[in-house]
Design a protein around this motif. Structure first.
Motif, PDB file in Angstrom:
ATOM      1  N   ASP A   3      56.981  13.736  86.528  1.00 50.40           N
ATOM      2  CA  ASP A   3      56.771  14.440  87.790  1.00 50.40           C
ATOM      3  C   ASP A   3      56.700  13.489  88.991  1.00 50.40           C
ATOM      4  OD1 ASP A   3      54.586  16.706  86.087  1.00 50.40           O
ATOM      5  OD2 ASP A   3      56.715  16.917  86.464  1.00 50.40           O
ATOM      6  N   GLY A   4      57.654  12.587  89.095  1.00 49.99           N
ATOM      7  CA  GLY A   4      57.706  11.720  90.258  1.00 49.99           C
ATOM      8  C   GLY A   4      56.780  10.539  90.221  1.00 49.99           C
ATOM      9  N   GLY A   5      56.156  10.260  89.112  1.00 49.67           N
ATOM     10  CA  GLY A   5      55.256   9.128  89.026  1.00 49.67           C
ATOM     11  C   GLY A   5      55.383   8.414  87.704  1.00 49.67           C
ATOM     12  N   THR A   6      54.844   7.210  87.668  1.00 49.89           N
ATOM     13  CA  THR A   6      54.811   6.411  86.454  1.00 49.89           C
ATOM     14  C   THR A   6      53.526   6.731  85.708  1.00 49.89           C
ATOM     15  OG1 THR A   6      56.003   4.642  87.577  1.00 49.89           O
ATOM     16  CG2 THR A   6      54.803   4.041  85.596  1.00 49.89           C
ATOM     17  N   LEU A   7      53.620   7.011  84.412  1.00 47.12           N
ATOM     18  CA  LEU A   7      52.423   7.266  83.620  1.00 47.12           C
ATOM     19  C   LEU A   7      51.584   5.997  83.513  1.00 47.12           C
ATOM     20  CD1 LEU A   7      53.868   9.435  80.724  1.00 47.12           C
ATOM     21  CD2 LEU A   7      52.154  10.143  82.390  1.00 47.12           C
ATOM     22  N   ILE A   8      50.284   6.141  83.712  1.00 45.46           N
ATOM     23  CA  ILE A   8      49.364   5.012  83.573  1.00 45.46           C
ATOM     24  C   ILE A   8      48.157   5.444  82.749  1.00 45.46           C
ATOM     25  CG2 ILE A   8      50.049   3.914  85.746  1.00 45.46           C
ATOM     26  CD1 ILE A   8      47.308   5.009  86.883  1.00 45.46           C
ATOM     27  N   THR A  23      49.267   9.673  86.642  1.00 46.83           N
ATOM     28  CA  THR A  23      50.518   9.125  87.158  1.00 46.83           C
ATOM     29  C   THR A  23      50.231   8.331  88.418  1.00 46.83           C
ATOM     30  OG1 THR A  23      51.028  11.118  88.441  1.00 46.83           O
ATOM     31  CG2 THR A  23      51.966  10.971  86.220  1.00 46.83           C
ATOM     32  N   MET A  24      51.115   7.382  88.694  1.00 46.16           N
ATOM     33  CA  MET A  24      50.986   6.514  89.853  1.00 46.16           C
ATOM     34  C   MET A  24      52.304   6.517  90.600  1.00 46.16           C
ATOM     35  SD  MET A  24      50.555   2.401  89.801  1.00 46.16           S
ATOM     36  CE  MET A  24      52.267   1.972  89.977  1.00 46.16           C
ATOM     37  N   GLU A  25      52.226   6.569  91.920  1.00 46.61           N
ATOM     38  CA  GLU A  25      53.427   6.430  92.736  1.00 46.61           C
ATOM     39  C   GLU A  25      53.093   5.578  93.949  1.00 46.61           C
ATOM     40  OE1 GLU A  25      53.908  10.397  95.208  1.00 46.61           O
ATOM     41  OE2 GLU A  25      53.286  10.821  93.145  1.00 46.61           O
ATOM     42  N   ARG A  26      54.108   4.924  94.474  1.00 46.09           N
ATOM     43  CA  ARG A  26      53.937   4.099  95.672  1.00 46.09           C
ATOM     44  C   ARG A  26      54.441   4.874  96.876  1.00 46.09           C
ATOM     45  NH1 ARG A  26      52.976  -1.443  94.859  1.00 46.09           N
ATOM     46  NH2 ARG A  26      52.976  -1.989  92.671  1.00 46.09           N
ATOM     47  N   ALA A  27      53.825   4.613  98.026  1.00 41.66           N
ATOM     48  CA  ALA A  27      54.231   5.281  99.268  1.00 41.66           C
ATOM     49  C   ALA A  27      54.064   4.302 100.428  1.00 41.66           C
ATOM     50  CB  ALA A  27      53.375   6.521  99.500  1.00 41.66           C
ATOM     51  N   ILE A  36      49.281   5.975  95.047  1.00 44.12           N
ATOM     52  CA  ILE A  36      48.628   7.270  94.851  1.00 44.12           C
ATOM     53  C   ILE A  36      48.531   7.508  93.354  1.00 44.12           C
ATOM     54  CG2 ILE A  36      48.745   9.753  95.276  1.00 44.12           C
ATOM     55  CD1 ILE A  36      50.679   8.849  97.694  1.00 44.12           C
ATOM     56  N   VAL A  37      47.311   7.722  92.864  1.00 50.63           N
ATOM     57  CA  VAL A  37      47.072   8.006  91.452  1.00 50.63           C
ATOM     58  C   VAL A  37      46.691   9.471  91.345  1.00 50.63           C
ATOM     59  CG1 VAL A  37      45.642   7.507  89.440  1.00 50.63           C
ATOM     60  CG2 VAL A  37      46.352   5.639  90.949  1.00 50.63           C
ATOM     61  N   ARG A  38      47.428  10.195  90.503  1.00 52.47           N
ATOM     62  CA  ARG A  38      47.173  11.625  90.315  1.00 52.47           C
ATOM     63  C   ARG A  38      46.551  11.870  88.945  1.00 52.47           C
ATOM     64  NH1 ARG A  38      49.376  14.073  94.602  1.00 52.47           N
ATOM     65  NH2 ARG A  38      51.106  13.016  95.628  1.00 52.47           N
ATOM     66  N   HIS A  39      45.478  12.673  88.939  1.00 57.27           N
ATOM     67  CA  HIS A  39      44.798  13.062  87.710  1.00 57.27           C
ATOM     68  C   HIS A  39      45.500  14.285  87.120  1.00 57.27           C
ATOM     69  CE1 HIS A  39      40.677  11.322  89.223  1.00 57.27           C
ATOM     70  NE2 HIS A  39      41.679  10.471  89.384  1.00 57.27           N
TER      71      HIS A  39
END
Length: 89
Positions: A3-8, A23-27, A36-39
């Motif tokens: 979903d648009g992010g790297t799993l961490i 997930t983590m994404e850069r902005a 941005i880290v999403r739970h």
């Protein structure tokens, strides 16, 4: 990628172990870099990168980020949440 992010790996709400659940994404915004880290429940945290003399800091909220170099990744703790972020992405 999910979903648009790297799993961490993350450990949320004081959980003892880590799971590859976030997930983590850069902005980029106004010339500044963020992670941005999403739970899994939709909550998220924003971290600002490259802050002089501080490196990575929380971009929102009052709780500071504690960053520990783990060799190959950093462990970031904010309150009872912990995240393993890759050093270079």
């Amino acid at each position: 990628m999910a979903d648009g992010g790297t799993l961490i790996d993350c450990s949320l709400n004081g959980a003892g172990g880590f799971g590859r659940d976030c997930t983590m994404e850069r902005a980029e915004q106004d010339g500044e870099s963020f992670v941005i880290v999403r739970h899994p429940d939709g909550a998220f945290r924003r971290f600002q990168l490259g802050v002089p003399n501080r490196g990575l800091v929380t971009a929102d909220g009052a709780q500071p980020a504690e960053v520990t170099d783990m060799g190959g990744y950093v462990e970031v703790r904010v309150g009872s949440d912990r995240y393993h972020l890759p050093v270079a992405e």
